[in-house]
Design a protein around this motif. Structure first.
Motif, PDB file in Angstrom:
ATOM      1  N   ASP A 205       0.851  -1.195   0.000  1.00 51.04           N
ATOM      2  CA  ASP A 205       0.000   0.000   0.000  1.00 51.04           C
ATOM      3  C   ASP A 205       0.889   1.247   0.000  1.00 51.04           C
ATOM      4  O   ASP A 205       0.734   2.146  -0.815  1.00 51.04           O
ATOM      5  N   ALA A 206       1.846   1.259   0.922  1.00 52.08           N
ATOM      6  CA  ALA A 206       2.666   2.455   1.131  1.00 52.08           C
ATOM      7  C   ALA A 206       3.410   2.893  -0.128  1.00 52.08           C
ATOM      8  O   ALA A 206       3.592   4.092  -0.364  1.00 52.08           O
ATOM      9  N   VAL A 207       3.829   1.931  -0.940  1.00 51.99           N
ATOM     10  CA  VAL A 207       4.648   2.276  -2.111  1.00 51.99           C
ATOM     11  C   VAL A 207       3.885   3.191  -3.083  1.00 51.99           C
ATOM     12  O   VAL A 207       4.486   3.908  -3.872  1.00 51.99           O
ATOM     13  N   PHE A 208       2.549   3.217  -2.960  1.00 54.43           N
ATOM     14  CA  PHE A 208       1.750   4.082  -3.843  1.00 54.43           C
ATOM     15  C   PHE A 208       1.520   5.472  -3.246  1.00 54.43           C
ATOM     16  O   PHE A 208       0.773   6.267  -3.816  1.00 54.43           O
ATOM     17  N   CYS A 209       2.131   5.783  -2.092  1.00 59.01           N
ATOM     18  CA  CYS A 209       1.712   7.012  -1.392  1.00 59.01           C
ATOM     19  C   CYS A 209       2.040   8.291  -2.173  1.00 59.01           C
ATOM     20  O   CYS A 209       1.262   9.243  -2.131  1.00 59.01           O
TER      21      CYS A 209
ATOM     22  N   TYR B 160      -0.024  12.373   5.363  1.00 57.63           N
ATOM     23  CA  TYR B 160      -1.488  12.317   5.505  1.00 57.63           C
ATOM     24  C   TYR B 160      -2.051  11.090   4.778  1.00 57.63           C
ATOM     25  O   TYR B 160      -2.881  10.343   5.318  1.00 57.63           O
ATOM     26  N   VAL B 161      -1.570  10.863   3.554  1.00 50.61           N
ATOM     27  CA  VAL B 161      -2.052   9.709   2.778  1.00 50.61           C
ATOM     28  C   VAL B 161      -1.678   8.408   3.499  1.00 50.61           C
ATOM     29  O   VAL B 161      -2.479   7.469   3.582  1.00 50.61           O
ATOM     30  N   LEU B 162      -0.471   8.353   4.069  1.00 50.71           N
ATOM     31  CA  LEU B 162      -0.070   7.156   4.821  1.00 50.71           C
ATOM     32  C   LEU B 162      -0.945   6.981   6.066  1.00 50.71           C
ATOM     33  O   LEU B 162      -1.252   5.846   6.466  1.00 50.71           O
ATOM     34  N   ALA B 163      -1.372   8.107   6.660  1.00 52.86           N
ATOM     35  CA  ALA B 163      -2.251   8.014   7.840  1.00 52.86           C
ATOM     36  C   ALA B 163      -3.602   7.420   7.447  1.00 52.86           C
ATOM     37  O   ALA B 163      -4.179   6.615   8.188  1.00 52.86           O
ATOM     38  N   LEU B 164      -4.099   7.778   6.264  1.00 49.02           N
ATOM     39  CA  LEU B 164      -5.365   7.187   5.791  1.00 49.02           C
ATOM     40  C   LEU B 164      -5.194   5.677   5.608  1.00 49.02           C
ATOM     41  O   LEU B 164      -6.085   4.889   5.918  1.00 49.02           O
ATOM     42  N   MET B 165      -4.014   5.281   5.117  1.00 49.43           N
ATOM     43  CA  MET B 165      -3.744   3.842   4.966  1.00 49.43           C
ATOM     44  C   MET B 165      -3.674   3.180   6.344  1.00 49.43           C
ATOM     45  O   MET B 165      -4.197   2.085   6.555  1.00 49.43           O
ATOM     46  N   SER B 166      -3.029   3.870   7.292  1.00 51.77           N
ATOM     47  CA  SER B 166      -2.868   3.328   8.633  1.00 51.77           C
ATOM     48  C   SER B 166      -4.227   3.140   9.308  1.00 51.77           C
ATOM     49  O   SER B 166      -4.443   2.180  10.054  1.00 51.77           O
ATOM     50  N   ASP B 167      -5.177   4.044   9.001  1.00 50.53           N
ATOM     51  CA  ASP B 167      -6.544   3.916   9.551  1.00 50.53           C
ATOM     52  C   ASP B 167      -7.288   2.737   8.940  1.00 50.53           C
ATOM     53  O   ASP B 167      -8.373   2.385   9.390  1.00 50.53           O
TER      54      ASP B 167
ATOM     55  N   SER C  43       3.734  20.834   2.670  1.00 56.93           N
ATOM     56  CA  SER C  43       4.897  20.362   1.915  1.00 56.93           C
ATOM     57  C   SER C  43       4.581  18.960   1.407  1.00 56.93           C
ATOM     58  O   SER C  43       3.710  18.267   1.962  1.00 56.93           O
ATOM     59  N   TRP C  44       5.277  18.532   0.378  1.00 55.07           N
ATOM     60  CA  TRP C  44       4.985  17.214  -0.215  1.00 55.07           C
ATOM     61  C   TRP C  44       5.092  16.102   0.825  1.00 55.07           C
ATOM     62  O   TRP C  44       4.245  15.214   0.900  1.00 55.07           O
ATOM     63  N   ASN C  45       6.133  16.162   1.665  1.00 55.18           N
ATOM     64  CA  ASN C  45       6.293  15.105   2.665  1.00 55.18           C
ATOM     65  C   ASN C  45       5.118  15.092   3.650  1.00 55.18           C
ATOM     66  O   ASN C  45       4.639  14.030   4.050  1.00 55.18           O
ATOM     67  N   ASN C  46       4.632  16.307   4.046  1.00 54.81           N
ATOM     68  CA  ASN C  46       3.486  16.349   4.959  1.00 54.81           C
ATOM     69  C   ASN C  46       2.238  15.776   4.287  1.00 54.81           C
ATOM     70  O   ASN C  46       1.435  15.083   4.918  1.00 54.81           O
ATOM     71  N   LEU C  47       2.085  16.063   2.999  1.00 51.91           N
ATOM     72  CA  LEU C  47       0.922  15.538   2.269  1.00 51.91           C
ATOM     73  C   LEU C  47       0.992  14.019   2.176  1.00 51.91           C
ATOM     74  O   LEU C  47      -0.009  13.319   2.318  1.00 51.91           O
ATOM     75  N   CYS C  48       2.198  13.501   1.962  1.00 49.59           N
ATOM     76  CA  CYS C  48       2.377  12.037   1.902  1.00 49.59           C
ATOM     77  C   CYS C  48       2.084  11.405   3.261  1.00 49.59           C
ATOM     78  O   CYS C  48       1.492  10.328   3.335  1.00 49.59           O
TER      79      CYS C  48
END
Ligand SMILES: NC(=O)c1ccc[n+]([C@@H]2O[C@H](COP(=O)([O-])OP(=O)(O)OC[C@H]3O[C@@H](n4cnc5c(N)ncnc54)[C@H](OP(=O)(O)O)[C@@H]3O)[C@@H](O)[C@H]2O)c1
Length: 344
Positions: A116-120, A296-303, A289-294
């Motif tokens: 999943d993460a590799v698509f973040c 967030y996407v990883l947090a959605l995956m974590s949820d 920033s791009w890293n902060n946006l990523c």
């Protein structure tokens, strides 16, 4: 070390290169790749030798920019990462590399699957299609083009509060869109498309179109179906490697007459309420920033709410990498999420 090198159009080889020098600079990380993901649209264009992409290096060149690996060594100035961290970077398809800690890199939460993460990074771009167009919950969003970025936008839509409609050029992709959470799906060449969208939206129309396909007919569909005053987020590289434009893209009846907004989605975007840059604000930098946006996407995956691996259709050893590029070249609709495994 192994690395995928594009020597010229449709000539992709795995090369054996000298391993990186492990005398790391203070900000360097040494990373061993576990998997990398295929970014179909851009990678296929490069593979075909389509028009030069802004920033693309001349041949021979590396390809790919979604890489998940483990940190094996760190430089003296590295504070935010440690040995053993799983990270996703924008590095090319390769088995190991040195990466700067201040570049585009995010740590993967423990409970998020590598597949999943590799698509973040790709999904972060899909999220930007909403953010840059000032999406508001409750809006009707049509995503044109069901590739990796389109499916990302479809998967994120329900999480953001959108009614999400997939518009594809194949039934197979409409099925995949449904699997990723699309509320509805239609073919772009459906003669009754406008009427069906009107019915689906109870006459409210499509507030936001997210355009992820390069061909001009897909753009035409976008400006045709968006409601008056609506927005079209364009993340695709319009016209790249496609047939020439044979109509006015800013025609009176669509652009001016409907008063629509065309929004280019090209990476980072400014935040409405930025941090200050003073000591008091702790020099936090750009909130978006791009890293902060990523993150967030990883947090959605974590949820547990976002699972790009549902779209993985092929898991290939790195030695078979050119198979994926050939399938993309043939525009094989059964191939979508592709993972390359780098356990060399
Ligand atoms: N802005 C940026 O920073 C950025 C970054 C990365 C990627 N991109 C671009 O974003 C785009 C999407 O990337 P991707 O990896 O998702 O590409 P992709 O997998 O090729 O997805 C695009 C999909 O749209 C389909 N399509 C073409 N014409 C259509 C039409 N008229 N109606 C409906 N669907 C249509 C394509 O089908 P066919 O294969 O049959 O044409 C393909 O399945 C690419 O253009 C890529 O270069 C932009």
């Amino acid at each position: 070390m192994k690395k995928a090198i594009l020597k010229g159009p449709r000539d992709l080889k795995i090369k054996t290169l000298e391993s990186p020098n492990l005398n790391l600079g203070p900000d360097d990380l040494y990373i061993k790749t576990e998997i990398s993901a295929f970014k179909i649209g851009t990678d296929r264009g490069n593979y075909e030798g389509a028009d030069i992409v802004p920033g693309a290096d001349p041949y021979p060149r590396g390809v790919g920019d979604s890489n998940l690996g483990t940190i094996e060594k760190i430089g003296s100035n590295v504070k935010n990462f440690k040995i053993g961290d799983r990270v996703v970077t924008r590095a090319e398809h390769q088995s190991e590399y040195i990466y700067n800690q201040n570049a585009s890199i995010v740590k993967v939460p423990e409970n998020v699957d590598s597949e999943d993460a590799v698509f973040c990074h790709l999904y972060t771009l899909s999220a930007q299609c909403y953010r840059k167009a000032n999406f508001t919950p409750g809006e009707n969003v049509a995503v044109i083009g069901v590739g990796v970025l389109g499916l990302g936008a479809i998967a994120l839509g329900p999480l953001f509060g959108a009614r999400t409609i997939a518009i594809a050029n194949s039934e197979i992709r409409l099925e995949m869109a449904k699997k990723m959470g699309a509320h509805a799906g239609f073919l772009s060449n459906d003669e009754d498309l406008n009427q069906k969208l009107e019915e689906y939206s109870n006459g409210q129309g499509i507030d936001l179109v997210i355009l992820t396909a390069n061909p001009w007919p897909a753009y035409k569909t976008s400006v045709d179906i968006v409601r008056p005053g609506g927005r079209v987020s364009i993340v695709s590289l319009l016209g790249r490697g496609e047939k020439e434009l044979d109509f006015n893209p800013l025609a009176l009846e669509t652009f001016y007459g409907k008063g629509i907004h065309l929004v280019a989605v090209n990476g980072e975007s400014a935040y409405l309420y930025p941090h200050g840059s003073t000591e008091r604000h702790n020099n936090r930098g750009d909130r978006f920033s791009w890293n902060n946006l990523c993150d967030y996407v990883l947090a959605l995956m974590s949820d547990g709410n976002l699972e790009p691996k549902k779209l993985i259709t092929h898991r290939l050893d790195y030695t078979d990498i050119s198979q994926a590029y050939d399938m993309a070249f043939e525009r094989n609709k059964n191939m979508l999420g592709v993972i390359f495994k780098w356990n060399t």
